[in-house]
Design a protein around this motif. Structure first.
Motif, PDB file in Angstrom:
ATOM      1  N   ILE A   9      -8.640  22.848  10.450  1.00  0.00           N
ATOM      2  CA  ILE A   9      -8.466  21.545   9.691  1.00  0.00           C
ATOM      3  C   ILE A   9      -6.935  21.455   9.281  1.00  0.00           C
ATOM      4  CG2 ILE A   9      -9.344  20.158   7.522  1.00  0.00           C
ATOM      5  CD1 ILE A   9     -11.457  20.662   9.655  1.00  0.00           C
ATOM      6  N   ASP A  68      -5.769  16.626   7.432  1.00  0.00           N
ATOM      7  CA  ASP A  68      -7.216  16.736   7.314  1.00  0.00           C
ATOM      8  C   ASP A  68      -8.039  16.340   8.490  1.00  0.00           C
ATOM      9  OD1 ASP A  68      -7.064  17.071   4.302  1.00  0.00           O
ATOM     10  OD2 ASP A  68      -6.943  14.780   4.100  1.00  0.00           O
ATOM     11  N   GLU A  69      -7.379  16.039   9.762  1.00  0.00           N
ATOM     12  CA  GLU A  69      -8.214  15.917  10.999  1.00  0.00           C
ATOM     13  C   GLU A  69      -8.752  17.443  11.562  1.00  0.00           C
ATOM     14  OE1 GLU A  69      -6.985  12.300  13.557  1.00  0.00           O
ATOM     15  OE2 GLU A  69      -5.400  13.643  13.823  1.00  0.00           O
ATOM     16  N   LYS A  70      -9.668  17.618  12.100  1.00  0.00           N
ATOM     17  CA  LYS A  70     -10.256  18.518  12.619  1.00  0.00           C
ATOM     18  C   LYS A  70      -9.971  18.834  14.253  1.00  0.00           C
ATOM     19  CE  LYS A  70     -14.622  20.556  13.869  1.00  0.00           C
ATOM     20  NZ  LYS A  70     -16.412  19.937  13.635  1.00  0.00           N
ATOM     21  N   CYS A  93      -8.923  16.726  19.369  1.00  0.00           N
ATOM     22  CA  CYS A  93      -8.961  16.122  18.052  1.00  0.00           C
ATOM     23  C   CYS A  93      -9.803  14.816  18.588  1.00  0.00           C
ATOM     24  CB  CYS A  93      -7.690  15.727  17.404  1.00  0.00           C
ATOM     25  SG  CYS A  93      -7.932  15.106  15.838  1.00  0.00           S
TER      26      CYS A  93
END
Length: 131
Positions: A9, A68-70, A93
């Motif tokens: 993350i 906050d992107e996975k 992503c």
């Protein structure tokens, strides 16, 4: 081929002045997934006798990623011969390839601290992860 996968993350510390993931974070993630894979597939006996050092990193960046992107990282083994082994890591992503890396690693004997030919035992362990 059996790839090894993990997720990250994106944290504040991964963000650069352009407000996207810094190149250094991808390099850190390459090293993290590589180490995690090695420790997951090898025995303590092997880990106590050998370690890997980086000879070369090649990284391509395709799309920015943000706080906050996975990020899903997928790794597998490439050409492995003599003392060297190539490892590939692709980063995704939202199912889009955002970066990819190729790292050439060198196997080191912990006692002598010198490169050592990759043993048949290690080759056998790596084989299911080769492409």
């Amino acid at each position: 081929m059996k790839p090894f996968t993990t997720t990250f993350i994106v944290k504040e510390k991964d963000i650069d002045t352009l407000n996207h993931v810094n190149n250094i974070s991808y390099l850190k993630w390459v090293q993290e997934i590589s180490g995690n894979h090695w420790f997951n597939i090898t025995t303590q006996n092997i880990q106590e006798r050998y370690y890997w050092v980086v000879l070369r990193h090649e990284i391509d960046y395709y799309h920015p990623t943000f706080l906050d992107e996975k990020i899903t990282a997928v790794t597998w083994i490439g050409e492995t011969e003599g003392v060297k082994s190539d490892r590939f890591v692709h980063f995704y992503c939202k199912d889009q390839l955002v970066s990819r890396a190729k790292t050439t690693w060198c196997l080191i004997d912990k006692l002598s601290k010198k490169p050592i030919k990759i043993t048949d035992e290690i080759l056998e362990i790596l084989e299911p992860y080769k492409m």
